[in-house]
Design an enzyme around this catalytic site. Structure first.
Site, PDB file in Angstrom:
ATOM      1  CG  ASP A 162      -1.727  -1.281   1.311  1.00  0.00           C
ATOM      2  OD1 ASP A 162      -2.605  -1.499   0.458  1.00  0.00           O
ATOM      3  OD2 ASP A 162      -1.460  -2.077   2.229  1.00  0.00           O
ATOM      4  CG  HIS A 190      -3.406  -5.176   2.751  1.00  0.00           C
ATOM      5  ND1 HIS A 190      -2.959  -4.307   1.789  1.00  0.00           N
ATOM      6  CD2 HIS A 190      -3.706  -6.323   2.098  1.00  0.00           C
ATOM      7  CE1 HIS A 190      -2.981  -4.900   0.605  1.00  0.00           C
ATOM      8  NE2 HIS A 190      -3.441  -6.130   0.766  1.00  0.00           N
TER       9      HIS A 190
END
Length: 328
Positions: A162, A190
């Protein structure tokens, strides 16, 4: 030549691991002077495939590769491990995910509890364990709860994919070099509750809010980062990201081992100490700096109430899931 170090990878027949293994064997993790021994763990049903991967590793004639072992026993696979990548045996495709999310999480939880027990018993006491499989923060806590003899600082969870997505998006939007981008943060989980945060980011030493429009920085970009994984799945026709996930795992581990670059930080899932009002005892994505193998949460960042609410929203998701599986 140095003595070899032992790198263990679970779920080693999967797509992420397949990318990861050959990168590690070529020296991308520990450099071109450090021999490594690979220990590959899989379920019994996937051992034949894993033997094929081991053959390819041998046939690759990697000068740094001192050995390859294949096993379906975590106690054997993790024996003396210095670095561990826990991928379990996740489904590579959403199209094959026939179980409910809770059922998959329960199955993963059982796997990671077992892995935690094995690591507790046989891994190096200075082992660095990176949990990659989702739900990543829950799985990391499952490992930690089942490895009481290991320091909790030995365990971290992957947020670097990410982080890398946010970093690349910002550079692309600004037309800047990736090397000039610093101080991106992705807080939280996440998942779709994560909070990509460019408030402190700079490009070439200049704050990004002086370079890009506010609406894009603090609204549009959040959705783009959150949805990037689904965009990849759509483009691949149902397959999850693998190459970029493997690269992110190496980036995460390299920063942990060798340190974050001067004047920068990265995003990493670590056990919360209560910083920024995140409940202690859960794994959560924080901005961190690493030095000498030690990771510390960046302290003292100014965060307005609106941004803090978004950060806490992701923490609430993790906390509820931890409670659901009796981890708190």
């Amino acid at each position: 030549m140095k003595n070899s170090v032992r790198v263990a990878i679970s779920g080693a027949a999967g797509r992420i691991a397949n990318n990861l293994l050959f990168s590690i064997a070529s020296g991308q993790l520990l450099g071109d002077q450090q021999p490594i021994s690979l220990s590959l763990l899989e379920t019994p049903a996937r051992l034949s495939m894993l033997n094929g991967i081991a053959m390819e590793l041998h046939d690759g004639v990697f000068p740094l590769l001192a050995g390859v072992e294949v096993s379906d026993d975590p106690w054997q696979a993790f024996e003396g491990a210095d670095y561990v990548f826990l991928i379990s045996s996740p489904l590579d495709s959403l199209a094959t995910a026939s179980k409910t999310a809770d059922a998959r999480m329960e199955q993963h939880g059982n796997t990671f509890a077992l892995h935690g027990k094995a690591l507790n018993d046989v891994a190096s006491r200075d082992v660095k364990i990176l949990v990659i499989s989702n739900p990543v923060m829950i799985n990391a806590l499952m490992v930690q709860r089942n490895a009481p003899d290991l320091n909790s600082s030995c365990i971290s969870a992957l947020m670097r994919l990410d982080h890398n997505r946010a970093h690349a998006l910002l550079a692309h939007k600004a037309g800047a070099s990736l090397a000039d981008v610093r101080k991106v943060i992705v807080w939280g989980n996440h998942s779709s509750t994560q909070y990509p945060d460019f408030y402190h980011a700079t490009i070439g030493g200049v704050r990004v809010d002086a370079l890009l429009e506010n609406d894009w920085l603090h609204q549009v970009s959040i959705g783009l980062v959150r949805q990037r994984g689904y965009a990849v799945i759509d483009a691949y026709g149902g397959l999850r990201a693998a190459s970029s996930a493997a690269k992110a795992a190496i980036d995460h581990m390299r920063d942990w081992i060798f340190g974050t670059r001067d004047g920068d930080w990265t995003s990493m899932g670590v056990l919360s100490d209560g910083s920024y009002g995140i409940p202690s005892g859960i794994f959560f994505g924080f901005p961190v700096v690493a030095d000498g193998g030690q990771v510390n949460i960046v302290q003292g960042l100014q965060i307005c109430p609106e941004r803090l609410e978004k950060i806490h929203h992701s923490a609430d998701e993790i906390y509820r899931r931890c409670q659901q599986f009796n981890l708190l």
